[in-house]
Design an enzyme around this catalytic site. Structure first.
Site, PDB file in Angstrom:
ATOM      1  N   GLU A  22      -1.418  -1.702  -4.491  1.00 31.62           N
ATOM      2  CA  GLU A  22      -2.675  -0.972  -4.593  1.00 31.62           C
ATOM      3  C   GLU A  22      -2.465   0.176  -5.558  1.00 31.62           C
ATOM      4  OE1 GLU A  22      -5.616  -0.400  -1.281  1.00 31.62           O
ATOM      5  OE2 GLU A  22      -4.842   1.644  -1.463  1.00 31.62           O
TER       6      GLU A  22
ATOM      7  N   ASP B 185      -1.947   0.975   7.824  1.00 27.46           N
ATOM      8  CA  ASP B 185      -1.282   0.873   6.525  1.00 27.46           C
ATOM      9  C   ASP B 185      -0.707  -0.538   6.339  1.00 27.46           C
ATOM     10  OD1 ASP B 185      -1.075   3.915   5.562  1.00 27.46           O
ATOM     11  OD2 ASP B 185      -0.656   3.827   7.707  1.00 27.46           O
TER      12      ASP B 185
ATOM     13  N   ASP C 183       0.884  -1.165   0.000  1.00 25.07           N
ATOM     14  CA  ASP C 183       0.000   0.000   0.000  1.00 25.07           C
ATOM     15  C   ASP C 183       0.920   1.213   0.000  1.00 25.07           C
ATOM     16  OD1 ASP C 183      -2.184   1.749   0.271  1.00 25.07           O
ATOM     17  OD2 ASP C 183      -2.053   1.677   2.458  1.00 25.07           O
TER      18      ASP C 183
END
Length: 184
Positions: free
Chosen positions: A69, A142, A8
């Site tokens: 992502e 996260d 991410d």
């Protein structure tokens, strides 16, 4: 056996999760964040740290696949540019190790993990805790976001047309995946 690194990307905090997939089972290997410290003052310094840390994770865990992502569309073009750069250096760290790279939209990641594309970060973290049976949630969400990307890729690559099994039709898919058929 597959080792999947999910990322991410972020310029202040980049989340990652590493899972091992064998057949239809997956297990957690690691989850954490790459947090920028005081020594990473400039944007290039931050990008260098992301690149080095991701490259180290790939080597340490002998990663076989990487999933990232995709940046979402925001209102601030400068933020989008910086986020795209962070994703690019993470991707480059995988590419120098000859990893196949996959990219998933944030909504697709949430749907794959929770069944709800509008799920909160907390809901995603709770579902991952259930799927991977770990006790304590990481300090930063996260980390679970990066883990969710890895899990999304694991699930997606098992679908028809995915990367782990070749199927020619639905009958072939059903024969290879009897546990995914619900009988009434």
């Amino acid at each position: 056996m597959r080792i999947i690194l999910g990322i991410d990307p972020g310029t202040q905090v980049t989340g990652y999760g590493i899972i091992q997939g064998q057949g239809k089972k997956m297990s957690l290997l690691a989850a954490g964040v790459i947090k920028m410290g005081r020594s990473e003052q400039t944007h290039p310094d931050k990008l260098k740290r992301i690149f080095q840390r991701v490259s180290n994770l790939v080597q340490e865990y002998e990663v076989t696949e990487m999933a990232l992502e995709a940046p979402f569309y925001g209102k601030n073009p400068q933020s989008m540019l910086k986020l795209g750069r962070a994703q690019g250096v993470a991707m480059a760290a995988g590419l120098i190790h000859d990893l196949p790279i996959y990219e998933y939209a944030p909504r697709k990641v949430k749907v794959a993990v929770t069944g709800n594309g509008a799920a909160s970060k907390e809901q995603v973290a709770q579902m991952l805790q259930h799927l991977l049976t770990f006790e304590e949630q990481p300090r930063y969400l996260d980390a679970t976001d990066g883990l969710a990307v890895a899990v999304c890729h694991f699930f997606q690559s098992r679908l028809p047309g995915g990367s782990s099994k070749k199927v020619s039709d639905w009958g072939d898919f059903l024969r290879q995946n009897p546990d995914r058929v619900q009988k009434r």
